[in-house]
Design a protein around this motif. Structure first.
Motif, mmCIF file in Angstrom:
data_model
loop_
_atom_site.group_PDB
_atom_site.id
_atom_site.type_symbol
_atom_site.label_atom_id
_atom_site.label_comp_id
_atom_site.label_asym_id
_atom_site.label_seq_id
_atom_site.Cartn_x
_atom_site.Cartn_y
_atom_site.Cartn_z
ATOM 1 N N MET A 1 -32.747 18.389 38.563
ATOM 2 C CA MET A 1 -33.636 19.169 39.392
ATOM 3 C C MET A 1 -32.810 19.779 40.519
ATOM 4 N N TRP A 3 -32.885 22.833 43.850
ATOM 5 C CA TRP A 3 -33.656 23.723 44.699
ATOM 6 C C TRP A 3 -32.709 24.727 45.326
ATOM 7 N N ILE A 14 -40.671 20.157 50.593
ATOM 8 C CA ILE A 14 -41.066 20.058 49.191
ATOM 9 C C ILE A 14 -41.061 18.571 48.813
ATOM 10 N N ASP A 15 -42.213 18.086 48.371
ATOM 11 C CA ASP A 15 -42.311 16.705 47.891
ATOM 12 C C ASP A 15 -41.998 16.684 46.400
ATOM 13 N N PHE A 16 -41.423 15.571 45.940
ATOM 14 C CA PHE A 16 -41.122 15.444 44.517
ATOM 15 C C PHE A 16 -41.295 14.001 44.070
ATOM 16 N N ASP A 17 -41.612 13.855 42.817
ATOM 17 C CA ASP A 17 -41.743 12.552 42.159
ATOM 18 C C ASP A 17 -41.307 12.789 40.714
ATOM 19 N N GLU A 18 -40.077 12.427 40.405
ATOM 20 C CA GLU A 18 -39.462 12.767 39.121
ATOM 21 C C GLU A 18 -38.882 11.537 38.432
ATOM 22 N N HIS A 40 -36.407 6.625 38.383
ATOM 23 C CA HIS A 40 -37.588 7.139 39.069
ATOM 24 C C HIS A 40 -37.177 7.501 40.498
ATOM 25 N N PHE A 42 -38.498 9.524 44.068
ATOM 26 C CA PHE A 42 -39.573 10.205 44.790
ATOM 27 C C PHE A 42 -39.202 10.334 46.256
ATOM 28 N N GLN A 44 -38.780 13.692 49.503
ATOM 29 C CA GLN A 44 -38.985 15.090 49.899
ATOM 30 C C GLN A 44 -37.682 15.703 50.377
ATOM 31 N N TYR A 56 -35.170 10.283 49.878
ATOM 32 C CA TYR A 56 -35.831 9.805 48.678
ATOM 33 C C TYR A 56 -35.515 8.339 48.411
ATOM 34 N N LEU A 113 -30.619 17.474 43.061
ATOM 35 C CA LEU A 113 -31.088 16.099 43.148
ATOM 36 C C LEU A 113 -30.294 15.213 42.192
#
Length: 177
Positions: A1, A3, A14-18, A40, A42, A44, A56, A113
Motif C-alpha cells: 500500500m 500513498w 487517512i485511516d487504514f486497516d489492512e 495485520h 491498522f 493512520q 500504526y 506502508l
C-alpha cells in the motif's frame, strides 16, 4: 500500500486497516525469517506543517530458527510504530527539526506502508528465540568434546581456574606445550 504526498496533504489524515502478505519479501531480506503470517496493520497517516506522520500497529507471527537448536519457532509479534517523513526541501529549511528528531527524508513523492512494515519487523527480531520446551529445560546443548555454557557457568569455571593456579607450580603450567 502506498500513498502519494499530494493525496495525504489534501486529505490531512487517512485511516487504514489492512492485511499485508510480506512473507516472501521478508524472507529475502533476512535469512532468519523462515515464514510470516499475513500482517495485520491498522493506524493512520497524516500531514502536519510539512511533516508526514505515520502511526500504526502491526500484528503477525514470525517463524524463526531457535537460538539453540535451529528448529523453527513461532514468534508472535506486536509492534507500535511512529515514523515522521519530510521532503528534502522542508528539511533544508528546518535543520533544527532534523537535528532533534528522527525524520526520514522522502526520496520520492510516495510513502510505502509495505516498506515501513518490513523495516520495523526486521528491527524487532530478537537475538534469542527459544521454543517453550527450550525455555523450560535448563540443560544446554553439548556434543563430543564441546558444550554450551551459560554466563553463570562460565564465570564459575573462571573462578575455579584462578583458584587452581594458586599452587607454586601453576606458573609452569603449559611450559612444554
Amino acid at each position: 500500500m502506498k500513498w502519494s504526498t499530494n493525496e495525504i496533504t489534501k486529505k490531512k489524515s487517512i485511516d487504514f486497516d489492512e492485511t499485508l502478505e510480506l512473507s516472501e519479501s521478508l524472507s529475502q531480506r533476512s535469512s532468519e525469517i523462515l515464514n510470516a503470517t499475513p500482517i495485520h496493520v491498522f493506524g493512520q497517516i497524516s500531514y502536519d506543517n510539512g511533516l508526514y506522520l505515520l502511526d500504526y500497529q502491526l500484528d503477525t507471527v514470525l517463524t524463526l530458527p531457535s537460538s539453540r537448536s535451529l528448529k523453527p519457532v513461532e514468534y508472535p509479534m506486536t509492534s507500535f510504530v511512529n515514523e515522521s517523513f519530510a521532503s528534502p526541501e522542508f528539511l533544508n529549511s528546518s535543520t533544527d527539526l532534523l537535528d532533534s528528531d528522527l525524520i526520514i527524508p522522502l526520496d520520492k513523492d510516495l510513502i510505502s506502508l509495505d516498506e515501513s512494515v518490513e523495516d520495523n519487523i526486521l528491527l524487532e527480531i530478537p537475538l534469542q528465540v527459544l521454543s517453550d520446551e527450550e525455555k523450560e529445560i535448563s540443560e544446554l546443548p553439548a556434543g563430543q568434546h564441546w558444550t554450551v555454557l551459560s554466563e553463570d557457568d562460565y564465570q564459575a569455571k573462571q573462578v575455579e581456574k584462578k583458584e587452581e593456579k594458586k599452587s607454586p607450580f601453576a606458573d609452569l603450567d603449559g611450559l612444554f606445550d
